[in-house]
Design an enzyme around this catalytic site. Structure first.
Site, short mmCIF file in Angstrom:
data_model
loop_
_atom_site.label_atom_id
_atom_site.label_comp_id
_atom_site.label_asym_id
_atom_site.label_seq_id
_atom_site.Cartn_x
_atom_site.Cartn_y
_atom_site.Cartn_z
N ARG A 1 9.91 -8.55 -28.13
CA ARG A 1 8.94 -9.61 -27.82
C ARG A 1 9.12 -10.11 -26.40
O ARG A 1 10.23 -10.27 -25.93
CB ARG A 1 9.11 -10.77 -28.81
CG ARG A 1 8.18 -10.67 -30.01
CD ARG A 1 8.52 -11.64 -31.10
NE ARG A 1 8.55 -13.04 -30.70
CZ ARG A 1 8.72 -14.06 -31.54
NH1 ARG A 1 8.85 -13.82 -32.84
NH2 ARG A 1 8.75 -15.29 -31.11
N ARG B 1 12.32 -22.18 -25.08
CA ARG B 1 11.91 -22.35 -26.48
C ARG B 1 12.87 -23.28 -27.21
O ARG B 1 12.45 -24.10 -28.02
CB ARG B 1 11.86 -20.98 -27.18
CG ARG B 1 10.62 -20.17 -26.78
CD ARG B 1 10.79 -18.70 -27.07
NE ARG B 1 10.94 -18.38 -28.47
CZ ARG B 1 11.45 -17.24 -28.93
NH1 ARG B 1 11.86 -16.32 -28.09
NH2 ARG B 1 11.53 -17.04 -30.22
P1 AP5 Z 1 13.75 -14.00 -37.20
O1 AP5 Z 1 13.68 -13.99 -38.67
O2 AP5 Z 1 12.80 -13.18 -36.44
O3 AP5 Z 1 13.79 -15.52 -36.69
P2 AP5 Z 1 12.63 -16.61 -36.59
O4 AP5 Z 1 13.21 -17.92 -37.02
O5 AP5 Z 1 11.39 -16.14 -37.26
O6 AP5 Z 1 12.50 -16.65 -35.01
P3 AP5 Z 1 11.18 -16.67 -34.08
O7 AP5 Z 1 11.64 -16.26 -32.72
O8 AP5 Z 1 10.08 -15.91 -34.69
O9 AP5 Z 1 10.88 -18.17 -34.08
P4 AP5 Z 1 10.01 -18.94 -33.07
O10 AP5 Z 1 9.80 -20.19 -33.81
O11 AP5 Z 1 10.59 -19.07 -31.74
O12 AP5 Z 1 8.75 -17.98 -32.82
P5 AP5 Z 1 7.27 -17.97 -33.43
O13 AP5 Z 1 6.85 -16.58 -33.55
O14 AP5 Z 1 7.18 -18.85 -34.60
O15 AP5 Z 1 15.25 -13.58 -36.77
C1 AP5 Z 1 15.59 -13.42 -35.40
C2 AP5 Z 1 16.49 -12.18 -35.23
O16 AP5 Z 1 17.73 -12.40 -35.88
C3 AP5 Z 1 15.93 -10.90 -35.84
O17 AP5 Z 1 16.29 -9.82 -35.02
C4 AP5 Z 1 16.60 -10.82 -37.21
O18 AP5 Z 1 16.74 -9.48 -37.64
C5 AP5 Z 1 17.95 -11.46 -36.93
N1 AP5 Z 1 18.46 -12.24 -38.06
C6 AP5 Z 1 17.76 -13.01 -38.94
N2 AP5 Z 1 18.59 -13.60 -39.82
C7 AP5 Z 1 19.84 -13.21 -39.49
C8 AP5 Z 1 21.14 -13.49 -40.03
N3 AP5 Z 1 21.30 -14.30 -41.10
N4 AP5 Z 1 22.21 -12.93 -39.43
C9 AP5 Z 1 22.05 -12.11 -38.35
N5 AP5 Z 1 20.87 -11.80 -37.80
C10 AP5 Z 1 19.76 -12.34 -38.37
O19 AP5 Z 1 6.46 -18.67 -32.25
C11 AP5 Z 1 6.31 -18.00 -31.01
C12 AP5 Z 1 5.51 -18.88 -30.05
O20 AP5 Z 1 4.20 -19.13 -30.56
C13 AP5 Z 1 6.09 -20.28 -29.80
O21 AP5 Z 1 7.07 -20.29 -28.79
C14 AP5 Z 1 4.83 -21.06 -29.39
O22 AP5 Z 1 4.47 -20.76 -28.07
C15 AP5 Z 1 3.77 -20.46 -30.32
N6 AP5 Z 1 3.68 -21.19 -31.59
C16 AP5 Z 1 3.89 -20.68 -32.83
N7 AP5 Z 1 3.72 -21.62 -33.78
C17 AP5 Z 1 3.40 -22.76 -33.13
C18 AP5 Z 1 3.11 -24.08 -33.56
N8 AP5 Z 1 3.13 -24.44 -34.87
N9 AP5 Z 1 2.83 -25.01 -32.61
C19 AP5 Z 1 2.78 -24.70 -31.30
N10 AP5 Z 1 3.05 -23.46 -30.83
C20 AP5 Z 1 3.35 -22.49 -31.74
MG MG Z 2 9.44 -15.66 -36.61
#
Ligand code: AP5
Ligand code: MG
Length: 218
Positions: free
Chosen positions: A161, A172
């Protein structure tokens, strides 16, 4: 009927765990991040508006997000429950959701707050890889695909990403602390918050979530 919110810092494992709950309970996983990335990929009006924010690590405006969620939750598959992954993440979003956004003034069963120390997050996000086609998540250390760079589920290639670059991750995290962290108290007061230690193995966390949810169904 089960309605859940996954809360937690970037990289806490919201998507990983939400996907498992979604499969197990046949509930749609509504990820605002995934919806936005799809829009960027297809270069829609929404995608054009959101792209710059996402790449800088800023939150997209509440107005845009509320529009997306309202439209998504109105679809048929959400009428029997859903999992919100990455929404709400501001107090304004949470208040709108509590108000009239969710059609039937939906009552949330649990807000699952996945906690991971900040120093672990950088490692998690910089090693993350995602399937270009089905969106399955991988990790170079913690969850490697069987064949390098190939998705186990659908055989497509993996990508990194754009917002998983170090500087963007730091931004972030800052956004999370400033805008999203207050939601913990907000939901604590509503008595729906359940905190989960996210600094454990993926399967163990799933097991704990499962135990919690089986209590709901009993
Ligand atoms: P993963 O499960 O992918 O983690 P995640 O919590 O889903 O992390 P994200 O990066 O998706 O969260 P985010 O909130 O920053 O992004 P989002 O897409 O929502 O795990 C991460 C990694 O670790 C993976 O490689 C996984 O395999 C590994 N892993 C998982 N669990 C593990 C464990 N227990 N041990 C070891 N490894 C592990 O948002 C992206 C962007 O969109 C935001 O920055 C913003 O610009 C926008 N956006 C989205 N939603 C909103 C909103 N509601 N309001 C405003 N802007 C928004
Ligand atoms: Mg996610």
């Amino acid at each position: 009927m089960m309605r859940l919110i996954f809360l937690g810092a970037p990289g806490a494992g919201k998507g990983t765990q939400a996907q498992r709950v979604s499969a197990k309970y046949s509930l749609p996983q509504v990820s605002t991040g995934d919806i936005l990335r799809d829009a960027v990929k297809s270069n829609t009006e929404l995608g054009k508006k959101a792209q710059g924010f996402i790449q800088k690590g800023f939150l997209v405006s509440d107005e845009i997000i509320l529009g997306i969620v309202k439209e998504r939750l109105a679809k048929d598959d959400c009428q029997k429950g859903y999992i919100l992954d990455g929404f709400p993440r501001t107090i304004i979003q949470a208040q709108a959701f509590n108000g009239n956004l969710s059609q039937s003034r939906a009552k949330i069963d649990y807000v699952l707050n996945i906690e991971v120390p900040e120093d672990k997050i950088l490692e998690r996000l910089s090693g993350r890889r995602v399937c270009t086609k089905c969106g399955e998540g991988y990790h170079l250390i913690f969850k490697n695909p069987l064949k390098e760079n190939i998705c186990d589920k659908c055989g497509s290639g993996l990508y990194q990403r754009k917002d998983d670059q170090k500087e963007t991750i730091i931004e972030r995290l800052r956004q999370y602390r400033e805008q999203t962290l207050p939601l913990i108290d907000y939901y604590k007061k509503q008595n729906v918050l359940r905190t989960i230690n996210g600094d454990e193995q993926i399967d163990l966390i799933s097991k704990k979530i499962d135990d919690l949810l089986s209590g709901l169904r009993a």
